[in-house]
Design a protein around this motif. Structure first.
Motif, PDB file in Angstrom:
ATOM      1  N   TRP A  42      -3.091   4.885   7.874  1.00 33.82           N
ATOM      2  CA  TRP A  42      -3.596   3.535   8.118  1.00 33.82           C
ATOM      3  C   TRP A  42      -4.811   3.564   9.042  1.00 33.82           C
ATOM      4  O   TRP A  42      -4.925   4.431   9.912  1.00 33.82           O
ATOM      5  N   VAL A  51      -5.363   2.100   1.296  1.00 31.41           N
ATOM      6  CA  VAL A  51      -5.152   2.259   2.733  1.00 31.41           C
ATOM      7  C   VAL A  51      -5.460   0.940   3.438  1.00 31.41           C
ATOM      8  O   VAL A  51      -6.577   0.432   3.337  1.00 31.41           O
ATOM      9  N   ALA A  77      -0.287   4.782   1.100  1.00 25.57           N
ATOM     10  CA  ALA A  77      -0.537   5.069   2.518  1.00 25.57           C
ATOM     11  C   ALA A  77       0.743   5.222   3.321  1.00 25.57           C
ATOM     12  O   ALA A  77       0.695   5.367   4.542  1.00 25.57           O
ATOM     13  N   ARG A  90       2.260   5.684  10.633  1.00 20.60           N
ATOM     14  CA  ARG A  90       1.504   5.687   9.379  1.00 20.60           C
ATOM     15  C   ARG A  90       0.105   6.248   9.646  1.00 20.60           C
ATOM     16  O   ARG A  90      -0.870   5.514   9.792  1.00 20.60           O
ATOM     17  N   TRP A 123       0.849  -1.194   0.000  1.00 17.99           N
ATOM     18  CA  TRP A 123       0.000   0.000   0.000  1.00 17.99           C
ATOM     19  C   TRP A 123       0.891   1.253   0.000  1.00 17.99           C
ATOM     20  O   TRP A 123       0.922   2.013   0.968  1.00 17.99           O
ATOM     21  N   THR A 146      -6.277  -1.760   6.480  1.00 13.65           N
ATOM     22  CA  THR A 146      -6.874  -1.866   7.804  1.00 13.65           C
ATOM     23  C   THR A 146      -6.019  -2.836   8.612  1.00 13.65           C
ATOM     24  O   THR A 146      -5.820  -3.987   8.212  1.00 13.65           O
TER      25      THR A 146
END
Length: 374
Positions: free
Chosen positions: A208, A184, A132, A205, A129, A186
């Motif tokens: 996130w 983004v 992100a 981050r 990702w 999880t």
């Protein structure tokens, strides 16, 4: 002690008040005599806590007279340490990844080697990702520096100090997780304890979506406090429950009501956990600071220490999808067993074992679930 009589021992009164340095050295000798490891470091940390000094200030004030009105408080602190209480619980704090974390006897004291687990998760997730990865931890995404290593061996700024029990900023309309293909991730920190892993990831981050769970409500209270202290609370959510059970697609409360906290059916992209991994039969042989003071709930991993890993892998089919990254911390000699469990599950292309600072195989990370299982 300050009158030369020692910590409850005999001796003649000293003719002059002790300096801060003399008080520290006297305490160090006392702790050494009581079998406390790293007595000098412990004495220094206690005296800095009591006098509210940084290390440079302690050296500056080393020859100043110890404040007479703090004598009784000083002796109480040193005796607590001599009785085996971890210094982190006495001062109420432990540094982790360059951040101070509040700790109480309700949570395991964060260890330096767990920082490597955080690093591994960040590195792997940034590849999956990349959108992100921006905006966290300053240059290079690492805010560490000057942390206190502590004892034992087992920011993003959002301006909010709420309790973080919201929906974690999710919005795909399907259980609160990031939609497939989202930029983004999880992230769920299972068995969060003080929140060291989850809060650090949220700080490093900020984009996130981070959720943290624990079976202990007292531990969750500590984690919420730390999230608020590091201005990450509004970007996190906390849930009480046993391992992955709160995130199963169908979950009911003890009253029979449907899940109301947004965790059931959450699509988890990154699962990270430092679960209890000490074999039950080994707990009696741990150093007394751990055995007698840290929460057994956070230590006892069942007969061979592997029970939490088996249970989490057994719970994976109950989730909305298999996490693309699974990262675990482990005990001595457990890495290959857990790696083999992950290989047998067959959902990840890359399974790696990571050594800690002592050269011990301490973490296992499985990366990138096969497309058919996503």
């Amino acid at each position: 002690m300050m009158d030369g009589a020692g910590f409850g021992g005999g001796g003649s009164p000293s003719r002059q008040p002790l300096t801060i340095g003399e008080a520290c050295m006297q305490a160090s000798l006392f702790l050494e005599g009581r079998g406390v490891g790293e007595p000098r470091a412990n004495a220094e940390r206690l005296i800095m806590h009591l006098l509210r000094l940084e290390r440079a200030e302690l050296l500056r004030d080393w020859r100043d007279v110890f404040p007479a009105d703090l004598t009784a408080a000083w002796e109480r602190l040193v005796k607590r340490k001599a009785d085996g209480e971890p210094v982190q619980y006495i001062v109420g704090e432990q540094w982790f990844y360059g951040l101070p974390f509040a700790v109480t006897p309700a949570v395991l004291i964060p260890r330096p080697e767990t920082e490597l687990l955080v690093e591994a998760v960040i590195a792997a997730a940034d590849l999956l990702w990349p959108e992100a990865a921006a905006g966290g931890g300053g240059a290079g995404g690492d805010s560490r520096g000057g942390s206190d290593s502590g004892e034992g061996g087992n920011d993003g700024s959002d301006g909010s100090e709420g309790n973080g029990d919201g929906d974690c900023g999710t919005g795909d309309g399907s259980g609160g997780g990031a939609p497939l293909g989202s930029g983004v991730p999880t992230v769920v920190d299972v068995g969060t304890g003080s929140g060291a892993i989850g809060v650090t990831l949220a700080v490093q981050r900020p984009l996130w979506r981070v959720r943290a769970s624990d079976l202990s409500p007292d531990a969750l209270a500590v984690a919420r406090t730390n999230a608020a202290s590091h201005r990450a609370a509004a970007r996190m959510a906390f849930v009480q429950g046993d391992l992955l059970a709160p995130f199963a697609e169908r979950r009911e409360s003890s009253e029979g009501a449907a899940d109301a906290d947004g965790s059931a059916g959450l699509r988890i992209d990154v699962l990270v956990s430092n679960p209890p991994y000490i074999p039950a039969g080994d707990i009696a042989g741990l150093q007394r600071e751990v055995r007698d003071h840290e929460p057994r709930l956070a230590l006892d991993g069942g007969s061979d220490g592997l029970a939490p890993y088996r249970r989490m892998l057994a719970q994976l089919p109950q989730l909305a999808a298999v996490p693309r990254i699974v990262a675990f911390e482990l005990g001595l000699g457990q890495a290959e067993d857990v790696a083999e469990m992950l290989r047998a599950y067959g959902a990840w292309r890359d399974i790696r074992i990571i050594r800690d600072y002592a050269g011990i195989d301490r973490h296992v990370i499985a990366i990138d679930a096969a497309p058919s299982l996503i």
